[in-house]
Design a protein around this motif. Structure first.
Motif, PDB file in Angstrom:
ATOM      1  N   UNK A  92      -0.425 -30.880  25.406  1.00 58.63           N
ATOM      2  CA  UNK A  92      -1.673 -30.341  25.933  1.00 58.63           C
ATOM      3  C   UNK A  92      -1.634 -30.333  27.458  1.00 58.63           C
ATOM      4  N   UNK A  93      -1.128 -31.427  28.033  1.00 56.49           N
ATOM      5  CA  UNK A  93      -1.056 -31.521  29.488  1.00 56.49           C
ATOM      6  C   UNK A  93      -0.171 -30.406  30.026  1.00 56.49           C
ATOM      7  N   UNK A  94       0.963 -30.182  29.340  1.00 61.92           N
ATOM      8  CA  UNK A  94       1.875 -29.126  29.790  1.00 61.92           C
ATOM      9  C   UNK A  94       1.189 -27.770  29.698  1.00 61.92           C
ATOM     10  N   UNK A  95       0.441 -27.554  28.607  1.00 64.47           N
ATOM     11  CA  UNK A  95      -0.225 -26.271  28.422  1.00 64.47           C
ATOM     12  C   UNK A  95      -1.327 -26.098  29.473  1.00 64.47           C
ATOM     13  N   UNK A  96      -2.037 -27.219  29.784  1.00 66.18           N
ATOM     14  CA  UNK A  96      -3.149 -27.184  30.740  1.00 66.18           C
ATOM     15  C   UNK A  96      -2.676 -26.643  32.071  1.00 66.18           C
ATOM     16  N   UNK A  97      -1.455 -27.051  32.491  1.00 70.02           N
ATOM     17  CA  UNK A  97      -0.948 -26.604  33.785  1.00 70.02           C
ATOM     18  C   UNK A  97      -0.643 -25.114  33.752  1.00 70.02           C
ATOM     19  N   UNK A  98      -0.397 -24.559  32.564  1.00 70.47           N
ATOM     20  CA  UNK A  98      -0.123 -23.119  32.483  1.00 70.47           C
ATOM     21  C   UNK A  98      -1.417 -22.320  32.376  1.00 70.47           C
ATOM     22  N   UNK A  99      -2.173 -22.598  31.336  1.00 65.25           N
ATOM     23  CA  UNK A  99      -3.407 -21.836  31.123  1.00 65.25           C
ATOM     24  C   UNK A  99      -4.416 -22.729  30.435  1.00 65.25           C
ATOM     25  N   UNK A 100      -5.618 -22.799  31.020  1.00 61.17           N
ATOM     26  CA  UNK A 100      -6.608 -23.689  30.433  1.00 61.17           C
ATOM     27  C   UNK A 100      -7.066 -23.199  29.061  1.00 61.17           C
TER      28      UNK A 100
END
Lengths: 920, 117
Positions: free
Chosen positions: A46-54
């Motif tokens: 989730x953290x990795x995805x958060x940095x890409x697109x919320x």
């Protein structure tokens, strides 16, 4: 930290909590192995995805939660689906130990339990069989209780239906039929949505379809009755206001029996004897529709017929007695059974108040007829089955006690086995099995036994139900509706589970409590600990106590039955053949009817073997009663207090035939014919009640309660006989003679020289020769008398069976435990014998032990029975619930059984070889 | 663990095979396995977190992988490491052979070009 970070970290916490909850969908072993990792990995993704697109991250967050739920359930399902193949699957997770029950541990225990059963098949078989017997009997009994007491009556919203009776409080008779005038008045009660009425008895009707006339039982109901009951016809329709009077509705059973379920029956006409025109069939009621149940007709509605075949409309045109001579509703004839429906939300109490107010008002308004008459309102269900409730609940309790005793026996055996397996359990416990785990194992073992017992019990229930129905008298209401349905099966399952827990708990706890070291140190000597011995003794005492209580109950019922059978009915019931004849319709006037009867009498007297011929309109012990209000000449009583007495017509030489003694005056003679002064014979109860201390012969009375009828002179006093049942005291009664009012279809009684049943064919032939319709209801009086105690016999039979079972089970229990105890004390016995004790002393030792246990149980059981005595008293007749003879007899019986049960192990102990024992 | 021929567990699911491949490089914890597999096949196989762990559970049940005693790096000690067992190695080999055989068959039918030598 920025606010944004704040929000993000709060969001993370919320997500973590939700995800943690969703992870609970996984089985516990999976969670323990992977749960933390799984959550951490998801978080990182989730953290990795958060940095890409919320947005992507939010989607992923939701997806992770949904996945946890779905995959978790899938993992659980996998466990369920493959539980039998367990070892391979749980291999890597052996080390995962849960404090709770897990699928793995349950599956392992199940396998262990089955292995135990295989290892000791005889024990398993006996245990399962006895549990099956107990559970089956309980379920069958519950099936009866459910169908009769618990299931709603077969009407729409039956809970709001009530019956209304006239309460004659002065005479202590709360359930009198209602007069037409009161019925009309009750219809105005504001708390009742609808009120309808029917005859408080069934009417026999004779109809003719082919050449032979046939009989049917009719219930006369007001046209709105079916609508009130909320049931409609299955074919055609029911009554409507304004229908022609000559219409009928058929019961489903009658339709099947007589019309072969012919669908074209609706609209057809049938010729009915005594009706001026053919009767039109309006419709057929559904199969499950029964109305009225016998018990709905009130205390006087005792008929031989069990249910109505047809319903006929009760209207003023058809039933002239609904109104009196002035055209007003009749106030003085009480013969209607009234059914009402409460308005929605109205309480029974409210309806009682309403109707009482009406009764009070009318008592003031019509003091001559209504003074002293109140009203009784009962729920229809209560009216129908209330009288059966105590007996049925008593039987259910009795069969429950039998199951309890069975449970104790099984628990005792399990306890003994647990003691034998002490080492096994101790080793398991030493190897790290928790107590909880040991308890679980023992419980699952007993649940497996109980489940097998339950399955057997279900099969047995089918037979037990059939057996109960076979021995039950047909007069019990609703018994035809007994069938093992879903509630009964659920009950059986619940009982099985409870049984398993009850049977398993004690051994399980005992197993968990035994300290591991002790069991290991005790070695091969399987000796029960003190605590366990005490438990065992307590169980046996409880078992004997329950058997004692149950057997006392059965014994009291037996004594009641014997005293009922011993009741002198006031007539001689042996060598008496009874039958009902119907006067052919061609004899229209009274004189020709008397001639017909006199000819019939002569023919019957000529039959070889006939001693006397008599008859009456209502036979004792099993037919309806007819009552009439009478006025005593010079009695000086207000009309409302005129007594109501039973009334019968005597045909031929009724008193001599029945063996009813004449106390004073004379009986009827041929001189008491039409045109002669009207005469009556009264019974002793009548004389004592209305002419206390005086001679009634020569006094005059008037019937009908209108104060207008002709006076009748009392010419004789006959003995009182039991009419309603053997248990009911005789009531005041008067007889008129057939010569002054020949009945249409009287019962005949024929006193024979030998066996009454042997004359059946000859009598039938004579009646046919006389030109009358073929007789019905041919029965010996002994048969009628035996049927009249059918319900008592039924209850006694079941209670006796349960009592006998309890005795046998208690004997088995005592035997088992004494055997165990003597086996454990072999060493002690050996030492005693070696030290000089005689074998008879050893015998005394063992038997003394059994007797001590039995005496404890007998005292406890006797005390329990004394406590329950007030409950049982209502079911007894002619014996007190504290009857010392019964208590003493049962106590002696149980003590004897205990001694006998102990004899076998005691003799074995006597033969112990001390040298052999001590060497070992 | 009773002896079972390597062929008994075949065919492996693609994910299981990938996990075994990842563990051939050395003992790893769950997330590391996830990352390694994701790096290799991202977009080709649907990579759900739960799928990886369920596959791990199956592999453990089959005895293809095992808990590892080694704690690498300065990682959290609660983290569990997994290693491939000897049985797992032979199963993975058998699966690779099976796949190679299938690929050869595809090549023979000119579905794929011949490999460059």
């Amino acid at each position: 930290m920025t606010p944004c970070h704040h929000r993000a970290s709060t969001g993370r916490q919320v997500w973590r909590a939700v995800h943690w909850l969703a992870l609970r969908a996984y089985p516990v072993w999976f969670r323990r192995e992977f749960g933390d990792e799984l959550q951490r990995s998801s978080e990182r993704r989730l953290a990795a995805a958060w940095s890409q697109s919320r947005r992507l991250a939010l989607w992923l967050a939701a997806l992770e939660v949904a996945d946890a739920l779905a995959f978790g359930l899938a993992e659980r399902w996998r466990l369920v689906a493959t539980w039998w193949a367990w070892p391979r699957h749980i291999e890597p997770f052996r080390h995962v130990r849960s404090r709770r029950m897990t699928w793995e541990s349950i599956a392992a225990d199940l396998r262990l339990a089955l292995r135990q059963c295989r290892r000791a098949p005889l024990f398993a078989l006996l245990t399962v069989a006895s549990l099956a017997l107990g559970i089956g009997a309980n379920s069958a009994m519950f099936g009866v209780v459910h169908a009769v007491l618990l299931r709603p009556l077969p009407y729409g919203e039956p809970d709001s239906l009530v019956t209304v009776w006239s309460d004659n409080s002065k005479r202590g008779e709360p359930l009198n039929p209602v007069s037409p005038a009161n019925f009309e008045a009750f219809r105005a009660a504001p708390s009742l949505a609808d009120v309808e009425a029917m005859y408080s008895f069934l009417v026999p009707v004779q109809y003719r379809m082919g050449s032979e006339p046939e009989n049917a039982q009719a219930s006369m109901v007001t046209p709105g009755m079916f609508a009130l009951l909320g049931r409609d016809a299955v074919a055609g329709r029911t009554f409507r206001e304004g229908d022609p009077d000559l219409s009928a509705v058929l019961s489903h059973q009658f339709w099947r029996r007589r019309f072969g379920q012919d669908p074209n029956v609706v609209g057809r006409t049938v010729n009915v004897t005594g009706e001026s025109a053919p009767v039109t069939i309006l419709g057929v009621m559904p199969e499950d529709f029964v109305f009225p149940y016998k018990s709905m007709l009130g205390p006087s509605g005792f008929t031989r017929a069990l249910e109505a075949d047809v319903w006929l409309p009760l209207t003023r045109q058809r039933e002239p007695r609904l109104v009196d001579a002035t055209g007003q509703p009749n106030r003085n004839l009480h013969y209607l059974a009234v059914v009402g429906r409460l308005k929605p939300g109205v309480s029974l109490e409210r309806a009682r108040m309403d109707l009482s107010a009406i009764a009070t008002r009318r008592a003031a308004e019509f003091a001559d007829t209504n003074a002293g008459w109140g009203v009784t309102v009962r729920p229809l269900h209560e009216q129908t089955v209330g009288s059966l409730r105590p007996a049925l609940l008593m039987l259910l309790g009795g069969v429950g006690v039998v199951l309890l005793i069975t449970c104790i026996n099984v628990a005792n055996v399990l306890l003994a086995r647990a003691a034998g397996r002490g080492r096994d359990l101790a080793i398991r416990s030493a190897l790290g099995a928790s107590r909880r785990r040991l308890v679980q194992q023992m419980l699952i073992e007993s649940l497996v036994l109980a489940a097998a017992g339950g399955a057997g019990g279900l099969a047995l229930m089918v037979f037990a139900t059939r057996a109960i129905l076979a021995v039950a008298p047909t007069t019990l209401p609703r018994l035809a509706e007994v069938s093992p349905g879903v509630p009964v099966v659920l009950f059986a399952m619940a009982v099985s589970i409870l049984t398993g827990l009850a049977v398993g708990t004690l051994p399980a706890v005992a197993a968990a409590r035994s300290p591991a070291q002790d069991a290991l140190r005790e070695g091969s000597r399987a000796t029960a600990s003190r605590a366990r011995r005490r438990i065992r003794a307590a169980l046996i005492v409880a078992e004997v106590a329950m058997a004692m209580t149950l057997t006392i109950g059965a014994g009291l019922l037996l004594r009641s039955f014997v005293s009922v059978l011993g009741v002198d009915p006031g007539f001689q019931s042996d060598r008496l053949l009874t039958l009902q004849v119907s006067m052919p319709s061609r004899y229209a006037d009274a004189a020709s009817r008397v001639t017909f009867y006199d000819e019939l009498e002569a023919r019957l007297r000529a039959v070889p073997g006939v001693v006397h011929v008599g008859g009456t309109t209502r036979l004792p012990l099993g037919s309806t009663n007819v009552t009439t209000t009478i006025e005593v000449e010079g009695g000086g009583l207000p009309r409302a207090e005129w007594p109501e007495v039973e009334m019968r017509r005597a045909v031929f030489d009724y008193f001599a035939t029945m063996g009813i003694p004449l106390v004073r005056g004379r009986t009827f003679t041929a001189a008491d014919g039409i045109g002669a002064p009207l005469v009556v014979v009264v019974n002793t109860a009548f004389a004592e009640r209305l002419f206390p201390g005086a001679d009634p012969v020569g006094r005059r009375v008037r019937m009908g309660g209108t104060g207008t009828g002709p006076w009748l002179t009392i010419v004789g006093v006959a003995g009182s006989i039991r009419h309603g049942s053997l248990e009911e005291m005789p009531k005041p009664e008067l007889y008129t003679t057939y010569r002054q009012g020949p009945p249409v279809s009287p019962f005949l009684a024929i006193r024979t020289r030998g066996d009454a049943g042997a004359l059946t064919a000859a009598v039938r032939q004579v009646i046919r020769d006389a030109g009358a319709d073929p007789p019905t209801e041919l029965r010996t009086m002994e048969d009628i008398r035996s049927r009249s105690v059918g319900e008592r016999r039924f209850v006694l039979l079941l209670a006796g069976l349960f009592g006998a079972l309890a005795l046998v089970l208690a004997a088995l229990g005592v035997y088992g435990v004494i055997t165990l105890v003597t086996a454990e004390r072999t060493m002690e016995v050996g030492i005693r014998l070696a030290l000089g004790a005689t074998p008879s002393q050893v015998l005394g030792l063992v038997i003394g032990h059994a007797v001590r246990l039995a005496v404890g149980g007998i005292l406890l059981g006797g005390a329990t029975a004394l406590l329950l005595a007030p409950v049982l008293q209502s079911q007894l007749f002619g014996v007190q619930a504290t009857d010392p003879l019964t208590y003493g007899g049962v106590a002696a019986l149980l003590a004897a059984i205990a001694v006998c049960a102990a004899l076998v192990p005691a003799r074995r102990a006597m033969r112990v070889d001390p040298a052999h024992t001590l060497r070992n | 663990m009773p002896f079972r021929p390597p062929g008994a567990s075949l065919p492996l699911t693609p994910i299981s095979f990938e996990i075994l491949l990842a563990l051939l490089d050395g003992d790893r914890h769950g997330y590391a396995i996830l990352q390694s597999v994701e790096n290799r096949v991202a977009g080709v196989l649907p990579m759900r977190t739960g799928t990886i762990y369920r596959a791990l559970a199956r592999l453990m049940e089959e005895g293809l992988i095992d808990r590892s005693a080694s704690v690498a790096e300065a990682d959290d000690e609660r983290r569990r490491y997994y290693r491939i067992t000897a049985h797992g190695r032979s199963v993975a080999r058998a699966e690779a052979r099976r796949l190679a055989d299938q690929v050869d068959a595809a090549r023979a039918r000119r579905l794929l070009p011949e490999p460059r030598r």
